[in-house]
Design an enzyme around this catalytic site. Structure first.
Site, PDB file in Angstrom:
ATOM      1  N   SER A 187      24.916 -51.906  12.137  1.00 30.42           N
ATOM      2  CA  SER A 187      24.045 -51.809  13.308  1.00 30.42           C
ATOM      3  C   SER A 187      24.071 -50.451  13.996  1.00 30.42           C
ATOM      4  CB  SER A 187      24.402 -52.903  14.311  1.00 30.42           C
ATOM      5  OG  SER A 187      25.718 -52.721  14.766  1.00 30.42           O
ATOM      6  N   HIS A 215      21.604 -58.604  11.595  1.00 32.45           N
ATOM      7  CA  HIS A 215      20.517 -57.645  11.860  1.00 32.45           C
ATOM      8  C   HIS A 215      19.497 -57.611  10.724  1.00 32.45           C
ATOM      9  CE1 HIS A 215      22.050 -55.690  15.548  1.00 32.45           C
ATOM     10  NE2 HIS A 215      23.247 -55.972  15.046  1.00 32.45           N
ATOM     11  N   LYS A 246      19.523 -62.781  18.009  1.00 37.52           N
ATOM     12  CA  LYS A 246      18.801 -61.509  17.869  1.00 37.52           C
ATOM     13  C   LYS A 246      17.326 -61.819  17.545  1.00 37.52           C
ATOM     14  CE  LYS A 246      23.076 -59.186  16.406  1.00 37.52           C
ATOM     15  NZ  LYS A 246      23.576 -58.799  17.725  1.00 37.52           N
TER      16      LYS A 246
END
Ligand SMILES: Cc1ncc(COP(=O)(O)O)c(C=O)c1O
Length: 397
Positions: A187, A215, A246
Site C-alpha cells: 500500500s 488493496h 476499503k
C-alpha cells in the site's frame, strides 16, 4: 493508582509523546464532517478533494449501500452482543461468506471483524511447531502480528524476492508444512506482488500461498477480483484474506477465503473469531450490497481504473516522478521530508487532501505524497490535485 505511580506513568507517557513529536512521527488526525467520499468536509465545513481514502469504489456513501444497512438495522437491530459460536452467527454473515467465497473463487470463506483480525488469527490456527512461514519484509502490520503469534519457524524474506523464497523452501525440514504470505498490493507503493512466480514456487515445493488482497479486491482486474485476476492467475491463491473496510463499502469487517477445511479450522481455532464480537448485521448487509454492486456493475471498476490512469498520465505530463504501475495508489516522489510536509500543506490550502509519507514508514530518500484515486472522482477533481501539486512544487523547489 497511587499518586507516585500516577506521576511516574504520566512522565513516561508524556516523554514518549514528546519523542514521537521530535522525530516527526506524531500522527495528527483529520476531523471529517459528513460522509467519506471523493470529496469530504474538513475543518468544520470546508469541502476538499479527498485523495487519501481507501474508499476506492466510492461506495461508502452510496445510497444502495446505505439503504441496505438501514433496512438491516431496522430488521435485525444494532449488534449481535456475542461471538459467532455462542449466539452471534446471523443469516447475513452466512450470505456474506458465501458471496465473498464465490467472488474470490474459493470453496468457502469466513467473515471476521476486520482483516487485521483475519490475519492475526490465521497463522497460529494453521501452522505449528516444526512448520515454516515465509513473510515478505514489507507485509502489512496485521500479517506481521499474525506471524509473530504463531509457533512455526518464521522467516522474513527480502521484498518480492522469489529466489529467496525458493531457497528457504528447499531447505525446510521434510514433513513440515510451509506457508508463504504476501500482500497482494503493497500500500505504500501501489505495487503488486509477484503472485505468478510465488504460485509456481509454492506449488513446486508443496507450500501454501497466502495473499492479503485488501488493496486489490474491488480495485484490480477486469472485474475487480483483485491481484490474482490482474496477473491472470489460473486459480486463486490457496488462501486470500481481505477487508470490507476499503473498496467494499469502507465500513469494517474482514475475511479469509480458502478451502472448506481451512475455513472450518479457522472457525474452531482463529482466536479473534472465537473471542471477539461478530460483525453487526447492518454492516454485513452494507458490505453485501457493496459486493453486489461490484459484481453487477463492471463500469464501477472501469471508472476507478480509468481515473487511476488519468491521474498517473497527468502527473507524468507535468514532470512529476511517480512510482510506475496501474494501481490507484499513486506515490508522487518528493525524496525529502521537508518537501513532503510543505507539499501536503500546500495541497490542503488548495483544497486537496493527500498523505505525506516519510521515514520510518518508507526508507529515507523515498519520501512521497501518496495519492489515491477513487471511482467517484471527476477529471476536474483530479486536475485540481495535479494543479495543486504543481503549485506546491513551484513554491518549494
Ligand atoms: C494490506 C492490509 N491488510 C490488512 C489491513 C487491515 O484491514 P482492516 O481495516 O479490515 O483491519 C489493511 C488496512 O490498513 C491493509 O492495508
Amino acid at each position: 493508582m497511587c499518586a507516585g505511580r500516577e506521576v511516574a506513568m504520566q512522565r513516561r507517557v508524556l516523554g514518549e509523546i514528546a519523542g514521537l513529536r521530535q522525530a516527526g512521527r506524531l500522527k495528527p488526525e483529520v476531523p471529517l464532517g459528513g460522509a467519506q467520499g471523493p470529496r469530504v468536509r474538513i475543518d468544520g465545513a470546508r469541502e476538499v478533494v479527498n485523495l487519501c481514502s481507501n474508499d476506492y469504489l466510492s461506495l461508502a456513501n452510496d445510497p444502495v449501500v446505505v439503504d441496505a444497512a438501514i433496512e438491516a438495522l431496522r430488521h435485525h437491530g444494532f449488534g449481535m452482543a456475542s461471538v459467532r459460536f455462542i449466539s452471534g452467527t446471523h443469516e447475513l454473515h452466512r450470505q456474506l461468506e458465501q458471496a465473498i467465497a464465490e467472488f474470490v473463487g474459493t470453496e468457502a470463506a469466513i467473515v471476521l471483524s476486520s482483516c487485521f483480525d483475519a490475519n492475526s488469527g490465521l497463522f497460529d490456527a494453521l501452522l505449528g511447531p516444526g512448520d515454516l512461514v515465509l513473510s515478505d519484509e514489507l507485509n502489512h502490520a496485521s500479517i506481521i502480528e499474525g506471524v509473530r503469534l504463531c509457533r512455526a519457524e518464521r522467516v522474513r524474506y527480502p521484498h518480492a524476492d522469489v529466489d529467496a523464497v525458493e531457497k528457504a523452501l528447499q531447505q525446510r525440514p521434510k514433513g513440515s508444512l510451509a506457508a508463504v504470505v504476501t500482500d497482494g498490493v503493497f500500500s505504500m507503493d501501489g505495487s503488486v506482488a509477484p503472485l505468478r512466480e510465488l504460485a509456481k514456487v509454492t506449488e513446486a515445493y508443496d507450500a501454501i500461498l497466502v495473499v492479503d488482497d485488501s488493496h486489490g479486491i474491488g480495485v484490480l482486474g477486469a472485474t475487480g477480483r483483485g491481484s490474482a485476476e490482474h496477473l491472470d492467475l489460473a486459480t486463486p491463491p490457496d488462501v486470500t484474506t481481505g477487508t470490507f473496510g476499503k473498496a467494499l463499502g469502507g465500513a469494517s469487517g474482514g475475511f479469509v477465503a480458502a478451502s472448506e477445511a481451512v475455513v472450518e479450522l479457522l472457525r474452531q481455532r482463529s482466536r479473534p473469531y472465537l473471542f471477539s464480537n461478530a460483525v453487526p448485521p447492518h454492516v454485513a448487509a452494507g458490505s453485501l450490497a457493496a459486493l453486489d454492486l461490484l459484481r453487477r456493475n463492471a463500469r464501477l471498476v472501469k471508472r476507478l481504473q480509468g481515473n487511476a490512469a488519468y491521474l498517473r498520465a497527468r502527473l507524468v505530463e507535468r514532470g512529476f516522478e511517480i512510482l510506475p504501475g496501474r494501481h490507484p495508489i499513486v506515490p508522487v516522489m518528493t525524496r525529502d521530508v521537508g518537501r513532503t510536509q510543505a507539499w501536503a500543506e500546500t495541497l490542503r490550502a488548495h483544497g486537496v487532501l493527500a498523505t505525506g509519507i516519510w521515514y520510518p514508514v518508507v526508507p529515507e530518500g523515498t519520501e512521497r505524497i501518496r495519492l489515491q484515486a477513487a471511482a467517484g472522482h471527476s477529471t476536474v477533481d483530479l486536475g485540481l490535485a495535479v494543479d495543486a501539486l504543481t503549485s506546491a512544487r513551484e513554491a518549494r523547489r
